[in-house]
Structure formats: C-alpha cells, structure tokens
Design an enzyme around this catalytic site. Sequence first.
Site, PDB file in Angstrom:
ATOM      1  N   HIS A   1       2.442  -6.246   3.788  1.00  0.00           N
ATOM      2  CA  HIS A   1       3.496  -5.287   3.433  1.00  0.00           C
ATOM      3  C   HIS A   1       2.910  -3.881   3.403  1.00  0.00           C
ATOM      4  CE1 HIS A   1       6.430  -3.603   0.225  1.00  0.00           C
ATOM      5  NE2 HIS A   1       6.938  -3.435   1.428  1.00  0.00           N
TER       6      HIS A   1
ATOM      7  N   CYS B   1       1.911  -6.179  -6.052  1.00  0.00           N
ATOM      8  CA  CYS B   1       2.481  -4.845  -5.815  1.00  0.00           C
ATOM      9  C   CYS B   1       3.990  -4.922  -5.618  1.00  0.00           C
ATOM     10  CB  CYS B   1       1.838  -4.182  -4.602  1.00  0.00           C
ATOM     11  SG  CYS B   1       0.139  -3.703  -4.905  1.00  0.00           S
ATOM     12  N   HIS B   2       4.437  -5.766  -4.692  1.00  0.00           N
ATOM     13  CA  HIS B   2       5.864  -5.811  -4.407  1.00  0.00           C
ATOM     14  C   HIS B   2       6.400  -7.241  -4.321  1.00  0.00           C
ATOM     15  CE1 HIS B   2       4.138  -2.085  -2.707  1.00  0.00           C
ATOM     16  NE2 HIS B   2       5.081  -1.552  -3.451  1.00  0.00           N
ATOM     17  N   GLY B   3       5.611  -8.213  -4.820  1.00  0.00           N
ATOM     18  CA  GLY B   3       6.112  -9.572  -4.974  1.00  0.00           C
ATOM     19  C   GLY B   3       6.228 -10.394  -3.702  1.00  0.00           C
TER      20      GLY B   3
END
Lengths: 185, 260, 408
Positions: free
Chosen positions: A125, A149-151
């Site tokens: 990502h 960080c963003h799952g």
Amino acid sequence: MADTAKPGSAAGVHDDANRRDFLFLLTGAAGAIGTASAVWPLISSMNPAADVLALSSTEVNLAPVQVGQAITVVWRGKPVFVRHRTPEEIASAEKVNLKDLPDPKPDSERVKKPEWLIVVGVCTHLGCVPLGQKLGDPRGDYGGWFCPCHGSHYDTSGRIRKGPAPANLAVPGYTFVTDTSIRIG
Amino acid sequence: MRAGIMTMGRTGAAALAILACLSIGAARAADEEPVPPHRHWSFSGMFGTYDRAALQRGFQVYKEVCAACHVMRFLYYRDLAALGFNDDEIKAIAAGYEVTDGPNDQGEMFKRPGRPSDRFVPPFANDNAARAANNGALPPDLSLITKAREHGADYVHALLTGYKDAPAGFTLPEGMNYNTYFPGHQIAMAPPLNEGAVTFADNTKASVDQMAHDVATFLTWAAEPEMEARKEMGIKVILFLVVLSGLLYAVKRKVWKGVH
Amino acid sequence: MSATPSLLDNKLVKWFDQRLPIVSTMHHAGMEYPTPKNLTYWWNFGSLAGFMLVVMMVTGIFLAMHYTPHVDYAFASVERIMRDVNYGWLIRYIHMNGGSMFFVVVYIHVFRGLYYGSYKSPREVLWWLGIVILLLMMATAFMGYVLPWGQMSFWGATVITNLFSAFPLVGNWIVTLLWGGFSVDNPTLNRFFSLHYLLPFVIAAVVFLHIWALHTTKSNNPLGIEANGPQDTIPFHPYYTVKDLYGIGVFLIFYSLFVFFAPNALGDAANYIPANPLQTPPHIVPEWYFLPYYAILRSIPNKLLGVLAMFGSILILFLLPWLDTSRVRSARFRPIYKLVFWVFVICCVALTWAGGKPPEGLALWVARIGTIYYFLHFLVFMPLIGWFERPLALPKSISAPVLAGGKA
C-alpha cells in the site's frame, strides 16, 4: 549587405528568409540537444551508484530458524521476511480459491520450497512494515501479516486478502545456495 | 588608428593571459627536487588509452610486491573488470583474500573469503600497525598516488628506478635508502623491485624498468579510472561545441546584419 | 524582431501578468532593455559570470546529494563521487574547474570595468554590488576548497582562519568562533559546508541587485559616453542574447579543455592526500585566484599589517569612484591612464606569480614592489592622472563616430 539577394527579386528575398529561418531552427535544435545532454548526467547521478548496485545481494543462514519461527533480514535497506512455515500454514496457503484473491497467485509460484516463505516485508500500500514476525504480533485475519498503518491483511503466503493494499508482498529473487542457506538478490 | 589601438589592446590582453597561465605553471613546478624524466605512456595525450596488458601486469606487480605494505583503500575488486578480467576471474581474485566481516549472531567478527563488492584488503589492520611493521614509516595509500604527486606516473616510475648508492658526503640514517627522485633523497622504502621479482603470464621480461612502467600504468588507472570515458566524452563535447559556436556565430551575424 | 507577437498577447498570460507582472517585467528587463549598440566582446563577461553561477549552483546541488561533511568520511565521499556515482567524475570536475572559470570570467569583467571607467558616476552602487559579489565568491570558493578534506583543504583552512588572529584583543576569540573548537576540525567542516551551500544563494540575490542597478543606470560602453536616444541603443533581445550565447559557446570550449583533458591542472596534487592535522605539506599555496592577495599578505613582515593590506587591496575598490578624479570614463580617450592601466595589469600578474612562490629571493621582492605599486595605483596615480591628464576629444554620441567613420 553585400551577401543579400538583389533588391526587387521577390524570390530572392524569400530564399534568404528561408535560409535564415533554417539557420535559426538548426541552431535552436543544436542548443536544445546540447542542453538535454548536459542535464542527463545530472539526472543519472541520482540513480544507484556502482557501490550500491554491487552490494545488492545478502546471504541468509536458515539452519537456526525452527518450524513456526520467522526472521527478518536486511536486503537493499529493506526488511525481508523469512518464515519457516508449519504444515498447517502451508496447507491453508495452498487450499485458497484463487478467485477469492485480489491479486491471484498460487502459493506454488511464490515459494521455492513450501516450508520456506521469503517475501519483502514492505506493505504494497504505502510502504510500512507489516506486523506478524514476532510471537506476540497480530497476524491479521488470515494468519500471515497485518499492516498497522492502514489495516491490510496478508495470508500465510504473503498474499493480500483484505485492506487497501493492491498487491501481494513481493517475492525477491533468491536462490538456495545449500539446503539451509539462501542468497537474496 | 582606433582599430590599431584596439588590436594592440587585445593582443596585449591575450599575451598577459598566457603569461599569467605560464607563471602559475612555473609557480607550481618551483620545487628543488629533480624533475622526473618525461616518459611516453599509452594514456598520454588527448586520445591516450590504458594499455590493458600493461594494466594486468601492473596489477600483478602491485599484488605480489607493493600490496605487502601498501593499501589501496578506494579500490574494490569489482573495479578490476576495467583491466579486462571477467566476472569469474574477479571472483577468484577476491576469494584469494580473507575479509574480516561481522559481527555475527554471536557478536564476534569472523573471516570469510573476499567478494567482488569488497574493498582491496589492507595489509595492516590500521596505520599504527603499518608504522610498527615499517620502522615507523607509514607506507602511503596508493589508490590516488599518481594524482597526489607532481608528475604522476613519471614520478612513480622515476622513484621505483631511482635507487642509487648515496653520494659521498651524504649521511644516510640507519634503515634509510638513497633515492634520486624522492624529496630529500632519504626514503624508508627499500628498493621494492628486483629483476624477475614477478613472472608475467604473457612472458614479458620482468625487468625493473618494465615492472616500474607497468605498475605506474596500473596506479594511474587506479587514480583515474574514468580517464578513458572522460577523454572520449571530451572529444565529442568539444566537436559539438565547435559546431554549436559556429552556428551561433552565423546567427549572430544574421541578427546583427543591419546594425552599424 | 519587434514585430513578432509577444507572449503577452496570450489572454491567460495577460490575466496572470495583471496580477503579478512577472512576464512583463522579464520582457522589459531581458528583451526590451535598451543596450548601447557599440558593446564589444569584453561586455560578454557579465552574462558569462551569471552563467557560471548557475553552473556552479546546479552541479553543487547534485554533488551535495552524495557528499558527507564529516572529517572521517568527507575525503572518501568525494572519491566515491569520482568512482561510483554515475557521471560523478564529470559533475565534480565541472564544479572544481568551474570555480577557476568563474574567477577567470569575473576578473576579466572587473578589469573591463576598470578600463572603461564603469565604476564612475552614476554607477557607483552598481560597482559596489560587484565588489560585494566578488567578496562573497571568495568566501564561497575558500570554503568549497575545504570540503574535500585533503591536505590543502585542511592547511588552507588553518592558515586563512588564522588570519583573523592578527586582530588585537578579539582575534583569538574570532578564530575559536570560526573553528567551533581549538583547531580546524569537524565542527569547522560542518559549518563550512552549510555556508558553502548558503552563500551562492546570497550571491544570486546580490546579482539580482547588481542587474537592477545596471538597468537603472543603463550599461556603460566602450566610448564611456551616455546613450543620447534610441539611435544609440538596440533592444537586448535578440542582439545581445545571441551575442552572449555565442560567447558562452566559445567559453565552453575553453572550459571543456580543462574539464576533460586537464581536470587537475589548476589544482594542487597535495589535495589528493587526505587531511593530516599533524603534518603540514612543504609548500602550501592557495588556488591561483587567491595568489595576488596571498603575495600582498606575505610581502609585509608584520602580521596585522599584512592582513590589513590584504583585505585593503579589495576594500580599496569601494573608494575607486572617488579616487578616480577624471571626468572621462573610457580609457580610449585617456592616453596616460591607458598606459597606467596596463602596467597595473602587469602588476597583478606579477603578484599572482609571486604568490605562488616561496616568499624568498626574487619572488619576495616582486611581491613587495607589486604591493607598493598596487596601492600607489589606486591612492596616488588614479587621483593625480585624472587631475593633470588631457583627455582626447569625446565623440558627440555613440552613433556619431561610426557614421563619421563610415562616410570618410
């Protein structure tokens, strides 16, 4: 003024203007080529230098890594995850229906030996390092890695299963030097 | 009349500029040491390139003679590709050295065979060890030696072939040697090259002069590995600039045609 | 050429320009600027200096991407640039020789100003700004030379910073402040790198003021008389843009000969030996462009007086507009000054020569006589000659002599 065409001859004046325009064009083109050639070395200097390229392989001894354990090694300044997978992990990675995957790749294409999974530990990502290497780490819904960080959730083959990451964890080029050691890069 | 004065002014300025350059050159060469004789090198001049055979022989002389005391810390084994060695030969050369690496998982330094990405292995662990082994004198790093000495390769060759008995009245301290071209003439390094000190693979006779010539060629390459690429690019750049300036001059003439 | 449609005819450009008149200002200053039509090639060196500033800043920014300002790594990082960075050798040799080229160009530019009286009213501020640029260039060049951390870098830094110790009372305090320690060491290298990166931007700002002042007072010209009207001037573009570009082309050939075929000819071999604080090289000399000042410094046996004379040799230029009492600008019409000018040029060359020699024998005497003459030139000859010299008759206008010459 001696070299200009005879006054009154329209064709002569036209020729002269043409010749002048051609000269300007040619000079402008030469100047542009020269400038571009001067800029290129500057841009090129920002690419990896010879010493950086020469250092791009890392050797890893696999012998101390027990089944179920994982180690992290550094290759080209990035973490590489080396996981000694359990039979259950291998089985769960192999039995997944490829149609369920955002980035469909069979487990067999991602490993050289099924018990050893070697992936670059950088979330596809935005470049964070996913959790799941240490014993107490969350491993996400699919038993692989979880990027805090963003799952993003990765499975036991390092494939993306859930979350914003678009692609599987990259598999670096590596070779087995012996049964228990690899060279990455 | 005015044109005449202006021409005089221009000639004067040009002459002064040349004089200034000459005086700078003279200022730089103003040492009392004997000037090493000027030799012809394969890399001399605008079109000069390195003689690959001489480079390989020179590397052999460095490896078998000089490397016993002198480090070349800015060179890597991978750089030897420029001498004409292939990847396998370079791997073999590098593997002939032991490199200290580590610390390993136990926290200890360990030895492993060299790799192409390793720097040339130094003969001594540090400068103090080098001094201790050489009567207190530090053998200089050779990676830049031809750039770090006036007269470059000429000096290296002259030094290596310039050992003589000290002239009468010249007191030479214990452990020192007399050399015509070394500043002050006292040099701690014993004459390093002897007839046949190495055996060249290409059957070139290993005379002192030949070995000095080859190793000076090798050291010049080591100091200026970019030289061939630099000169080749320079020729192209200057040809291009001559054409571009010619074109710009023509454009300037055209643009200025009506101005008086 | 004026018939060609202007960029300002474009609606979008016009919209922007009415809100920030950058296009019309550039057009006005870089294209329309009415320039005397009789400028010779000596007037090319101003734009060449601007070109060199850009070359130095661009190559410097790329070098800084690879350079490490630390005493243990600086030398090795420069060697890495030379050996491993793609085209690193090219960028470094352009930058290294660029310093010399910048000074060549600027010195010619300064001597042109001296010859044609470009410092005289109303161009005093223009001249001052030029001296400020020269001083900033010297500081920048000196600190840049320290960065490779070779023997000459280290000992040059040691000697030059020690100059400030000559000042009574505050001298040692200043030197410690400059060093950030008790000798030239890592803190010194760090701050020199910081300032070496900063000062060129300051130079660029002063260059902007220099050009602003130039466009306010307009360019001087070989006749040293003001332009009387449009018949004496031509627009800067295309006439001088083309002429300046041609000058840059020819200059680049000269520059390239050094970069590609003699990249170390102007440098010192000792700077390829890593800095050693325990051993001074036998013969330390600054780069060639500092040699005249170095000669002045060493010609005076008193430390403080030597330092003052050295700084004074440049600072005196600030007073030049008033030391020159002549009403005529151009040396073309000043028969005695013209002669004295060339003697002064020889004096500067002689000082350069003497500065590169050990301070003994002939070189010391040349330096002493040169130093005395240098100051005599400004303090005595300039005021006196302007006072008693009878200048030749000046032409009525820039166009006049050409027309007269053409008719005859």
